[in-house]
Enzyme design. Structure first.
Site, PDB file in Angstrom:
ATOM      1  N   SER A  23      -2.531 -46.122-117.575  1.00  0.00           N
ATOM      2  CA  SER A  23      -1.203 -46.715-117.452  1.00  0.00           C
ATOM      3  C   SER A  23      -1.236 -47.689-116.280  1.00  0.00           C
ATOM      4  CB  SER A  23      -0.133 -45.628-117.284  1.00  0.00           C
ATOM      5  OG  SER A  23       1.161 -46.176-117.304  1.00  0.00           O
ATOM      6  N   HIS A  50      -0.472 -47.939-121.655  1.00  0.00           N
ATOM      7  CA  HIS A  50       0.972 -48.063-121.813  1.00  0.00           C
ATOM      8  C   HIS A  50       1.380 -49.530-121.676  1.00  0.00           C
ATOM      9  CE1 HIS A  50       1.502 -43.618-120.402  1.00  0.00           C
ATOM     10  NE2 HIS A  50       1.167 -43.713-121.674  1.00  0.00           N
ATOM     11  N   ASP A 143       1.236 -38.411-118.962  1.00  0.00           N
ATOM     12  CA  ASP A 143       0.660 -38.589-120.284  1.00  0.00           C
ATOM     13  C   ASP A 143      -0.863 -38.568-120.191  1.00  0.00           C
ATOM     14  OD1 ASP A 143       0.533 -39.085-123.020  1.00  0.00           O
ATOM     15  OD2 ASP A 143       0.706 -41.250-122.776  1.00  0.00           O
TER      16      ASP A 143
END
Length: 202
Positions: A23, A50, A143
């Site tokens: 991310s 992401h 995540d």
């Protein structure tokens, strides 16, 4: 001392695929991890970074200009091909099916994210088991932690970027709170590890 001399002995098994999640700070980290991989590198690599929904992703074009691998945005029903780097599309979860094809889904977000690293990792663990390598890089949420643990439980190889090096340490630290991965490495070490895994597959 060469980095490979400081790594634990690699497991005596074939690795058929690599999945990577990142991310915040992920572009820079991924550039080091994948940069310089040889054109003969055979393991397919699927990546979730992401990215904002509602706009086209430029990741495939950016990395195709930098790498010797074939790079593409993941397409539904496409077979997972050797020597190819796949990026998840904005707004779609990326999964790997039992027949080793790619699948795109617009199911609910996971950790506020779609695509979700957990979704990719868990689906890949079901398909490849011990023949999978999962890599979790820098990021600002959790995540990927449970997905990497799923790879670990399936017998796969698990790698976490050293939180002290990560631009944002939340993501790697979340994984380390859940289990002990096979490797905790700086990004240059992860690159070296992938090269060694490919060599072991030969």
């Amino acid at each position: 001392m060469p980095l490979t001399d400081r790594l634990p002995k690699l497991p005596p098994r074939r690795i058929d695929a690599v999945v990577i999640g990142a991310s915040a700070g992920g572009l820079q980290a991924l550039g080091v991890v994948l940069g310089g991989l040889p054109s003969g590198f055979r393991m397919p690599i699927a990546v979730v970074i992401h990215v904002p929904e509602g706009q086209a992703s430029k990741l495939a074009a950016i990395f195709q200009a930098r790498l010797k691998l074939h790079v593409m945005e993941a397409e539904d029903k496409a077979p997972l091909m050797p020597g190819t780097l796949y990026f998840a599309s904005p707004g779609y979860h990326l999964l790997i099916e039992q027949d080793r094809t790619l699948s795109l889904s617009q199911e609910e977000r996971v950790h506020y994210s779609r695509p979700s690293i957990d979704v990719l990792f868990e689906s890949a663990a079901d398909v490849f088991g011990e023949h999978l390598c999962g890599v979790l890089l820098t990021g600002a949420n959790e995540d990927g932690a449970t997905g990497l643990r799923a790879i670990h439980r399936a017998g796969g190889l698990t790698v976490v970027q050293d939180p002290e090096e990560a631009l944002v340490s939340t993501m790697p630290e979340a994984a380390l709170e859940l289990f002990i991965p096979d490797f905790v490495l700086p990004v240059k070490g992860i690159h070296t590890l992938l090269v060694e895994l490919e060599r072991n597959n030969a």
